[in-house]
Structure formats: C-alpha cells, structure tokens
Design an enzyme around this catalytic site. Structure first.
Site, PDB file in Angstrom:
ATOM      1  N   GLU A 372      42.518  43.741  31.267  1.00 37.05           N
ATOM      2  CA  GLU A 372      43.904  44.508  31.558  1.00 37.05           C
ATOM      3  C   GLU A 372      43.966  44.462  33.023  1.00 37.05           C
ATOM      4  O   GLU A 372      44.438  45.435  33.894  1.00 37.05           O
ATOM      5  CB  GLU A 372      44.005  45.825  31.035  1.00 37.05           C
ATOM      6  CG  GLU A 372      43.811  45.664  29.504  1.00 37.05           C
ATOM      7  CD  GLU A 372      44.694  46.957  28.853  1.00 37.05           C
ATOM      8  OE1 GLU A 372      45.769  47.537  29.273  1.00 37.05           O
ATOM      9  OE2 GLU A 372      44.522  47.245  27.613  1.00 37.05           O
TER      10      GLU A 372
HETATM   11  C1  LIG Z   1      36.220  42.865  25.498  1.00 35.71           C
HETATM   12  C2  LIG Z   1      37.354  42.013  25.853  1.00 35.71           C
HETATM   13  C3  LIG Z   1      38.691  42.259  25.105  1.00 35.71           C
HETATM   14  C4  LIG Z   1      39.928  41.448  25.538  1.00 35.71           C
HETATM   15  N1  LIG Z   1      40.931  41.926  24.644  1.00 35.71           N
HETATM   16  C5  LIG Z   1      41.830  41.167  25.158  1.00 35.71           C
HETATM   17  C6  LIG Z   1      43.171  41.065  24.205  1.00 35.71           C
HETATM   18  O1  LIG Z   1      43.279  41.834  23.212  1.00 35.71           O
HETATM   19  N2  LIG Z   1      44.236  40.112  24.736  1.00 35.71           N
HETATM   20  C7  LIG Z   1      44.373  39.463  25.628  1.00 35.71           C
HETATM   21  O2  LIG Z   1      45.139  38.691  25.690  1.00 35.71           O
HETATM   22  N3  LIG Z   1      43.134  39.194  26.452  1.00 35.71           N
HETATM   23  C8  LIG Z   1      42.085  40.112  26.246  1.00 35.71           C
HETATM   24  N4  LIG Z   1      40.879  39.861  26.669  1.00 35.71           N
HETATM   25  C9  LIG Z   1      40.700  38.841  28.045  1.00 35.71           C
HETATM   26  C10 LIG Z   1      40.899  39.716  29.460  1.00 35.71           C
HETATM   27  O3  LIG Z   1      42.238  40.161  29.712  1.00 35.71           O
HETATM   28  C11 LIG Z   1      40.511  38.374  30.410  1.00 35.71           C
HETATM   29  O4  LIG Z   1      39.149  38.126  30.129  1.00 35.71           O
HETATM   30  C12 LIG Z   1      40.812  38.923  31.704  1.00 35.71           C
HETATM   31  O5  LIG Z   1      42.121  38.983  32.205  1.00 35.71           O
HETATM   32  C13 LIG Z   1      40.221  38.040  32.849  1.00 35.71           C
HETATM   33  O6  LIG Z   1      40.798  36.790  32.523  1.00 35.71           O
HETATM   34  P1  LIG Z   1      39.457  35.551  32.464  1.00 35.71           P
HETATM   35  O7  LIG Z   1      38.110  36.104  31.405  1.00 35.71           O
HETATM   36  O8  LIG Z   1      39.920  34.072  32.036  1.00 35.71           O
HETATM   37  O9  LIG Z   1      38.710  35.486  34.011  1.00 35.71           O
HETATM   38  P2  LIG Z   1      39.437  34.680  35.325  1.00 35.71           P
HETATM   39  O10 LIG Z   1      40.720  35.036  35.518  1.00 35.71           O
HETATM   40  O11 LIG Z   1      39.035  33.193  35.145  1.00 35.71           O
HETATM   41  O12 LIG Z   1      38.450  35.411  36.210  1.00 35.71           O
HETATM   42  C14 LIG Z   1      37.121  35.015  36.693  1.00 35.71           C
HETATM   43  C15 LIG Z   1      36.795  35.836  38.001  1.00 35.71           C
HETATM   44  O13 LIG Z   1      37.655  35.225  39.203  1.00 35.71           O
HETATM   45  C16 LIG Z   1      38.300  36.392  39.585  1.00 35.71           C
HETATM   46  N5  LIG Z   1      39.403  36.198  40.057  1.00 35.71           N
HETATM   47  C17 LIG Z   1      40.539  35.573  39.428  1.00 35.71           C
HETATM   48  N6  LIG Z   1      41.651  35.387  40.046  1.00 35.71           N
HETATM   49  C18 LIG Z   1      41.409  35.974  41.158  1.00 35.71           C
HETATM   50  C19 LIG Z   1      42.291  36.133  42.517  1.00 35.71           C
HETATM   51  N7  LIG Z   1      43.345  35.890  42.611  1.00 35.71           N
HETATM   52  N8  LIG Z   1      41.689  36.938  43.516  1.00 35.71           N
HETATM   53  C20 LIG Z   1      40.234  37.176  43.521  1.00 35.71           C
HETATM   54  N9  LIG Z   1      39.578  37.067  42.430  1.00 35.71           N
HETATM   55  C21 LIG Z   1      40.077  36.306  41.215  1.00 35.71           C
HETATM   56  C22 LIG Z   1      38.217  37.432  38.587  1.00 35.71           C
HETATM   57  O14 LIG Z   1      38.418  38.822  39.308  1.00 35.71           O
HETATM   58  C23 LIG Z   1      36.762  37.460  37.916  1.00 35.71           C
HETATM   59  O15 LIG Z   1      36.067  38.045  38.485  1.00 35.71           O
HETATM   60  C24 LIG Z   1      39.768  40.678  26.518  1.00 35.71           C
HETATM   61  C25 LIG Z   1      38.389  40.608  27.279  1.00 35.71           C
HETATM   62  C26 LIG Z   1      37.151  41.114  26.921  1.00 35.71           C
HETATM   63  C27 LIG Z   1      36.131  40.875  27.597  1.00 35.71           C
END
Ligand SMILES: Cc1cc2nc3c(=O)[nH]c(=O)nc-3n(C[C@H](O)[C@H](O)[C@H](O)COP(=O)(O)OP(=O)(O)OC[C@H]3O[C@@H](n4cnc5c(N)ncnc54)[C@H](O)[C@@H]3O)c2cc1C
Length: 389
Positions: A372
């Site tokens: 989120e």
């Molecule tokens: C237990 C769990 C349950 C989940 N449940 C759901 C669900 O029900 N539905 C759903 O749709 N998703 C779900 N998710 C996914 C979750 O919403 C995403 O993992 C999250 O939005 C981050 O995306 P990502 O993992 O691709 O990381 P990325 O976006 O690739 O980010 C990787 C790193 O880069 C940083 N970063 C990215 N962009 C920027 C920026 N502009 N400035 C600075 N730093 C940045 C982030 O802070 C992070 O540290 C879940 C995740 C987990 C772990």
C-alpha cells in the site's frame, strides 16, 4: 508490568474503550491460539474468516445498509491495532477483504454489484482479492501492462500477470486492474469486478517462502483470455487508476493501525521478558541501557498512535489530506520496525526462535513498510505536497 502504559484505553472515551476491549477479547480468544501455528505451518485458516465474520469485523467499516456495522474511521483504527497486536495475518486479511475489496465495491460499484458481492464478503461466504501489482509495475502502478482487449461483441479478454496478490489463490471475487488502451497510460486503466471461477486464469502460489505473513495466501495470477464484460467494470472505463488510488489511500489507515498493534505487542513482550530474565544477578530491565530502549519504544508507540488516530479523526470530519495518512503510515510502520528490532535484541538468542513471538513480529512488520505504498513512496507524497505550489 504496567500494560495501561501501552494500551490505548486511557486515551479513549468509555464507548471507544469498550469497543477496543471487545475486539481485544475476540483476538485473544479466536486468533491468539493459532497465530504461531499458522505462521510456522504456512497455512491460510478458513475458520479465521468465519470467526472474523461472526464477530462483525469483516463488515466493520461498511455502511449498515450494505450489512456492515458502520464503524467510524477511529473504530477501524482501534480494531486494526487490536488485530495487528495478535495476528498480522488476520489484520492483513481484513485489510484486503474489507478495506480494499468490499469498500471499493461500496464506493465505486453499481447497486447490482453491491447486492451481488458485499453481503457474501461481509458474511465471509466469499473471499476477495485486489489484483493491482505486476512484475514490472509495483510502486509505479500506472506502468501496468495487463490489458483488457475489447472484442466485436463488446466483451473483453484479459491478458497479463499480477503477483503478490493477497488471497489470490483462494479468492472467489477479484478487482483486477487492466488497461483498455495502453497508449493512454493511467487514463487507460480500468477496474473490473469479476468472479474468479472462469477459464483463462491460472493461480499459483508466490515462489519462495515469504519473510512474514506466512499464514496468508499470496499468489501469482496469470490471465490468458480471461473473459469479462462492460457490466463488470468497477467505475467507468479509464477510471481504474482512481479506484486503485482511492482504495489504497483508504487502506493505508488500516496498515498504519496494524503497525501500532505490532509495535505495542513488541513492547509488551520486551517488558515481560526483560523483567523476568536475570543476568549478572539482576533482571535485564534493571540495566540502564535496556531501560533506555524500553522507554524509547514506549514513546514512539504513542507518537505513532497519535498520528494514526489524528488521521482517523480527520477522515471522520472530512478534513483529511493525503499527507495525514502518509505521515501515519510512514511513522507507524518505521517505528514499529524499530520496536520489533529492539524486542528481538532484548530477547538475546531467544528472540531468534519462533518459540517467542518477537521474531514473527519482526518478520511481519517488514511487509507493512512495503505494501500500500512503501515508506519511500510515502516520503515522496509528503515531499511533493511540501514543495508544490
Ligand atoms: C505481503 C504482501 C502482500 C501484498 N498484497 C498485495 C495485494 O493484495 N495486491 C496487490 O496488488 N499488491 C500486493 N502486494 C504488492 C505490493 O503492493 C508491492 O510490493 C509494493 O507496491 C511495492 O512494489 P514492488 O515490490 O514492485 O517494489 P518496487 O516498486 O520495485 O520498489 C523497490 C524499491 O524501490 C523503491 N522505489 C520505487 N520507486 C521509488 C521512487 N519513486 N522513489 C524512491 N524509491 C522508490 C521502493 O520504495 C522500494 O524500496 C503485496 C506485497 C506484499 C509484500
């Protein structure tokens, strides 16, 4: 031991105090006995869904006319702190089932969609999921590549992949976000509210073993010709980005409140352990360095709770801005991560074992800093608001 110092009760009026105590008693009776086992065995407990429904928690924040209990945002924050303090899996389930799915249907759905799905979700007869994140679209949701291609008969075929979808493997209904026109970027994203029991959807568990939330279901969803229709849109064509952001902004309060619960549980465990364990001829809690850590964890707990409850009150009176929930989530999750780290350290080697709950708290809190909107994304929101005209 003086639990009044970390419980929210003395800050609440009698009605909210009674409400907190009721949810606390439920969590102790129905969730606490299973919290460790479902984590160790990595099992999603369907009985948990039934128990949450029977206690009126799944319908908590939904309007009474849709079968909910009409909780205020403050009640939601109180309830999710209580659930979070005992079982991150149960709190996370409610956040998705009710916070993301049922509340989005209540807010954006047609009357027919509300009639079809909200009741079963509230009663725990149907499980919902919110399918937004993709392998190449996480924080940058607008970059999603799942498409809903319209056919000459007006129906749509969905193709693409979602991952990390909580409840994805067990859901009966999902909100799936897909682009009806990739050239339009976020203006092409549309939300569909669909029954999962159709051809063209493959559901697989996430590869690997999750760090935390191990009693939850997390899935990879692969869509290949999955059929949907205009009548199943949640909101209008091209308005899905707003549905997603609306759902997530609302849901962040639950995440922040859940983090306060984890923080509080970590403090309670640390106080109990350090007052009982003796080294060098005295309880650990008699050492000044230990005392300093306990005092810091208590103070940051109250700072987090203040921001969470402030956000809830502003939501109730209509004055909430995006900054309120961003600050609440950022503060509460980061402070709770620090609190669990301290609690593990203060347990020594015992903190390294599932025989004590603090390592589960430490593992579970990590996800609250990520989903989120990560902590960095919350900071981005705040900085943008601070510096824009
Ligand atoms: C237990 C769990 C349950 C989940 N449940 C759901 C669900 O029900 N539905 C759903 O749709 N998703 C779900 N998710 C996914 C979750 O919403 C995403 O993992 C999250 O939005 C981050 O995306 P990502 O993992 O691709 O990381 P990325 O976006 O690739 O980010 C990787 C790193 O880069 C940083 N970063 C990215 N962009 C920027 C920026 N502009 N400035 C600075 N730093 C940045 C982030 O802070 C992070 O540290 C879940 C995740 C987990 C772990």
């Amino acid at each position: 031991m003086n639990p009044e110092l970390w419980l929210p009760d003395s800050d609440l009026d009698p009605a909210h105090r009674e409400f907190a105590q009721r949810i606390r008693a439920f969590a102790q009776e129905k969730l606490a006995p299973h919290a460790r086992a479902i984590d160790e065995q990595r099992t999603f407990r369907r009985e948990m869904v039934r128990d949450l429904a029977t206690a009126g928690i799944l319908g908590g924040p939904l309007p009474k006319q849709l079968g909910g209990s009409g909780w205020s945002p403050l009640q939601l924050a109180i309830a999710h702190e209580e659930l979070g303090a005992v079982c991150g899996n149960a709190r996370g389930f409610c956040a998705v089932q009710t916070g993301l799915v049922a509340q989005c249907i209540a807010k954006y759905g047609t009357e027919a969609q509300q009639q079809r799905w909200v009741g079963p979700l509230v009663r725990g007869e149907a499980i919902g999921c919110f399918a937004l994140t993709e392998p190449d679209a996480g924080s940058d949701v607008a970059a999603l590549r799942t498409v809903a291609e319209q056919k000459p008969d007006g129906t749509f075929r969905v193709r693409g992949q979602k991952h990390w979808i909580t409840n994805g493997g067990v859901a009966d209904v999902m909100i799936v976000f897909a682009s009806t026109d990739l050239t339009l970027g976020r203006a092409g994203i549309t939300a569909f509210l669909v029954d999962t029991q159709r051809p063209g959807l493959r559901r697989e568990p996430m590869p690997g073993i999750e760090l935390g939330h191990r009693g939850s279901d997390h899935a990879v969803l692969t869509f290949d010709g999955f059929a949907t229709a205009a009548a199943e849109m949640l909101g209008a064509t091209g308005k899905g980005f707003g549905v997603a952001m609306g759902g997530l902004a609302a849901g962040r309060l639950s995440v922040a409140a859940g983090a306060v619960g984890i923080h509080r549980a970590a403090l309670a465990e640390a106080v109990q352990f350090t007052t009982g364990r003796q080294q060098f001829g005295q309880p650990l809690a008699q050492f000044q360095m230990v005392q300093e850590r306990l005092a810091d964890v208590l103070t940051s707990l109250h700072a987090s709770r203040c921001l969470v409850q402030r956000c809830a009150r502003r939501r109730a009176d209509g004055s909430e801005t995006h900054a309120d929930v961003a600050m609440a989530k950022l503060q509460a999750t980061e402070a709770a991560a620090q609190a669990t780290e301290t609690a593990v350290m203060l347990h020594g080697a015992r903190g390294y074992s599932s025989a004590f709950p603090v390592e589960r708290l430490w593992r579970d809190i990590q996800a609250l800093r990520i989903y989120e909107g990560t902590s960095m994304i919350q900071k981005t929101i705040l900085a943008r608001m601070l510096t824009s005209d």
